[in-house]
Design a protein around this motif. Structure first.
Motif, mmCIF file in Angstrom:
data_model
loop_
_atom_site.group_PDB
_atom_site.id
_atom_site.type_symbol
_atom_site.label_atom_id
_atom_site.label_comp_id
_atom_site.label_asym_id
_atom_site.label_seq_id
_atom_site.Cartn_x
_atom_site.Cartn_y
_atom_site.Cartn_z
ATOM 1 N N ALA A 171 51.671 -8.986 47.832
ATOM 2 C CA ALA A 171 52.363 -8.603 46.600
ATOM 3 C C ALA A 171 53.846 -8.925 46.710
ATOM 4 N N ALA A 172 54.428 -9.405 45.610
ATOM 5 C CA ALA A 172 55.870 -9.655 45.572
ATOM 6 C C ALA A 172 56.342 -9.389 44.156
ATOM 7 N N LEU A 173 57.537 -8.840 44.040
ATOM 8 C CA LEU A 173 58.030 -8.460 42.709
ATOM 9 C C LEU A 173 58.107 -9.636 41.740
ATOM 10 N N VAL A 174 58.284 -10.822 42.274
ATOM 11 C CA VAL A 174 58.359 -11.992 41.409
ATOM 12 C C VAL A 174 57.069 -12.191 40.603
ATOM 13 N N HIS A 175 55.972 -11.646 41.085
ATOM 14 C CA HIS A 175 54.706 -11.734 40.379
ATOM 15 C C HIS A 175 54.750 -10.967 39.064
ATOM 16 N N LEU A 176 55.652 -10.012 38.981
ATOM 17 C CA LEU A 176 55.705 -9.161 37.788
ATOM 18 C C LEU A 176 56.793 -9.571 36.817
ATOM 19 N N ARG A 177 57.267 -10.804 36.949
ATOM 20 C CA ARG A 177 58.281 -11.353 36.064
ATOM 21 C C ARG A 177 57.851 -11.212 34.612
ATOM 22 N N GLY A 178 58.691 -10.591 33.788
ATOM 23 C CA GLY A 178 58.346 -10.453 32.373
ATOM 24 C C GLY A 178 57.394 -9.296 32.104
ATOM 25 N N LEU A 179 57.057 -8.519 33.145
ATOM 26 C CA LEU A 179 56.143 -7.396 32.957
ATOM 27 C C LEU A 179 56.772 -6.076 33.349
ATOM 28 N N ALA A 180 57.745 -6.152 34.252
ATOM 29 C CA ALA A 180 58.279 -4.906 34.793
ATOM 30 C C ALA A 180 59.784 -4.972 34.963
ATOM 31 N N LEU A 181 60.367 -3.799 34.846
ATOM 32 C CA LEU A 181 61.805 -3.664 35.000
ATOM 33 C C LEU A 181 62.073 -2.834 36.244
ATOM 34 N N VAL A 182 62.881 -3.357 37.163
ATOM 35 C CA VAL A 182 63.182 -2.627 38.390
ATOM 36 C C VAL A 182 64.584 -2.042 38.288
ATOM 37 N N ASN A 183 64.696 -0.773 38.592
ATOM 38 C CA ASN A 183 65.993 -0.114 38.533
ATOM 39 C C ASN A 183 66.420 0.311 39.932
ATOM 40 N N ARG A 184 67.403 -0.429 40.467
ATOM 41 C CA ARG A 184 67.861 -0.116 41.827
ATOM 42 C C ARG A 184 69.104 0.764 41.851
#
Lengths: 106, 401
Positions: free
Chosen positions: B309-322
């Motif tokens: 799994a890598a966050l790039v897979h969720l491009r356009g699907l999820a918003l990450v708040n750091r």
């Protein structure tokens, strides 16, 4: 919703275009049908001269950067491109009034 | 027409000559005497600008198609491109005349020509983005959700012809749109699979792979379809496998003449797509936000062995708040966002008031037409600053004071 087609005619006709400043006016189109407009000539320098009524317009023949397709209705409610125009006559200069020559007295 | 009848010809020639003399013009050639034609005022002839490229295309394809319903602006479609049709007005009169000659080589010939129409309007064509926005909505009306609903949904199903009658796009662009949506032709109709139904179908397939210990790199299409036949139709299984995988080119099958596996087709699942599938499945299953590190764990656990799994897979699907503690991830699918740029930016900024360049790009890409750029959109709708730490651009709404 049916598609409306723009069909290229098998063998293209030849059409031309004259661009004039302003409008040719008449109270109704009916009165214009069949009426004489003017005479289009090419003079000895190859320049178009258009005589309309008591005016002469001097113009030129200009190539069209984007050719015009001439659209005419086809029998079945579609459109034909019947001709393609690549150059036009254009008359942009002010019309010169024609001053009548005096007839010599007999 | 050429005047060669002596009487009429002579009197016309005389009249023209007289007009020339009065005008003090001499040495005039190639005379064309102009009249309004007998049907002037009733003729319907129009002009359309055709660039040399479009002209060539028209010669090849012999016809273009005009599309547009009711209040929509018309578009013109070639086999693979869509153009907006714009009506342009000239202040000059354009006299359209059949057979008008532009020959300048001097000739004594005198001819008569008739003006068919006087035009003040011509059509200009501008390359535009195919209007595929409606496609998703139209297909969703007949989204497959089980055989029991097939009869009820019949009225909403669309063939290719039906779609071309509703969607303002060229045939090729329509195909592209259909492929992107993962639509499949089933019994002549274009179908998408309803979201929840597709999720269940995909889950069954992936569970089966685990049970049978089949490698995700070599999934037997036909065997999978057959095994799951009682739970879901073959076309659904096939659609899922084609959506999430690619057919494996079988060099072996070419050499062998008799083989029990001869008819089988193998699919290799695409890691990015499967990861994305599971990521979306988990994110959307509960509304709201997830703790990022917990999510990453659950997500990785769900994947077939060998996939990461890598966050790039969720491009356009999820918003990450750091910026929050703990870091959060929220489900935000681009597909659900407004299609109108202004509305979309408004919504994006309502989710988060500062956006980093790399984070906002995936949510803008589907808005771009030919000749447009994402940066132009950003320039138009946002204020930008540069983040001190990363030296990258950050965007705020222009609306906020």
């Amino acid at each position: 919703m049916p598609e409306v087609l723009l069909k290229l005619k098998d063998s293209l006709d030849k059409w031309g275009l004259i661009e004039l400043q302003g409008m040719v006016e008449c109270p109704s189109s009916m009165a214009l049908q069949g009426a004489h407009i003017g005479d289009l000539h090419i003079d000895k320098t190859g320049t178009p001269q258009l005589v309309i009524g008591h005016h002469i317009l001097t113009g030129k023949i200009q190539k069209l950067d984007k050719p015009f397709g001439v659209m005419t209705r086809s029998a079945d409610d579609h459109w034909n491109v019947s001709a393609v125009i690549h150059e036009k006559y254009i008359f942009k200069t002010r019309p010169k009034p024609i001053i009548q020559k005096n007839k010599p007295e007999d | 027409m050429i005047i060669d009848d002596v009487d009429n010809g002579e009197s016309l020639k005389e009249a023209v000559k007289l007009r020339c003399e009065e005008a003090n013009l001499d040495n005039l050639n190639n005379t064309q005497v102009l009249y309004f034609d007998q049907n002037f005022g009733n003729n319907d002839v129009r002009l359309i600008e055709l660039s040399p490229e479009l002209l060539e295309k028209l010669k090849e394809e012999t016809q273009f198609v005009l599309r547009g319903e009711g209040s929509e602006d018309a578009v013109l479609c070639t086999s693979d491109k869509t153009y907006a049709v714009k009506e342009c007005t000239t202040s000059n009169s354009l006299l359209l005349i059949p057979d008008l000659s532009t020959e300048v080589t001097p000739s004594d010939e005198l001819t008569c020509k008739s003006v068919s129409t006087t035009n003040f309007v011509y059509y200009e064509l501008k390359l535009c983005r195919a209007k595929l926005d409606k496609l998703r909505t139209v297909l969703n009306r007949s989204a497959y959700r089980g055989e029991e609903n097939e009869v009820a949904d019949q009225g909403h199903k669309c063939t290719t012809e039906d779609l071309l009658g509703i969607i303002q796009a060229s045939q090729q662009e329509l195909r592209g749109g259909l492929d992107e949506l993962g639509a499949i032709e089933y019994n002549g109709y274009w179908r998408v699979i309803e979201h929840d139904y597709k999720t269940s179908a995909m889950s069954r397939i992936l569970t089966l792979l685990e049970e049978k210990a089949w490698s995700w790199e070599r999934v037997p299409l036909i065997a999978t379809c057959r095994t799951l036949e009682e739970l879901q139709p073959c076309f659904v299984t096939e659609l899922c496998l084609r959506l999430y995988g690619n057919q494996v080119e079988s060099e072996q099958a070419m050499e062998e003449t008799v083989d029990s596996e001869g008819d089988e087709v193998y699919m290799k699942l695409v890691e990015d797509k499967v990861c994305r599938f599971y990521g979306e499945y988990i994110l959307s299953s509960t509304a709201g936000k997830f703790n990022l590190s917990e999510f990453m764990e659950v997500w990785q656990d769900s994947l077939p062995e060998g996939m990461t799994a890598a966050l790039v897979h969720l491009r356009g699907l999820a918003l990450v708040n750091r910026t929050s503690v703990p870091h959060l991830i929220t489900y935000l699918p681009a597909n659900d966002l407004p299609n109108n740029p202004a509305e979309r930016f408004s919504y994006l900024f309502s989710q988060q008031d500062r956006w980093h360049h790399d984070d906002i790009i995936p949510y803008l890409e589907d808005l771009i037409g030919p000749g447009q750029t994402v940066n132009a959109l950003l320039l138009k709708h946002c204020r930008s600053t540069t983040d001190q730490k990363t030296k990258k651009k950050v965007y705020n709404s222009k609306m906020r004071s």
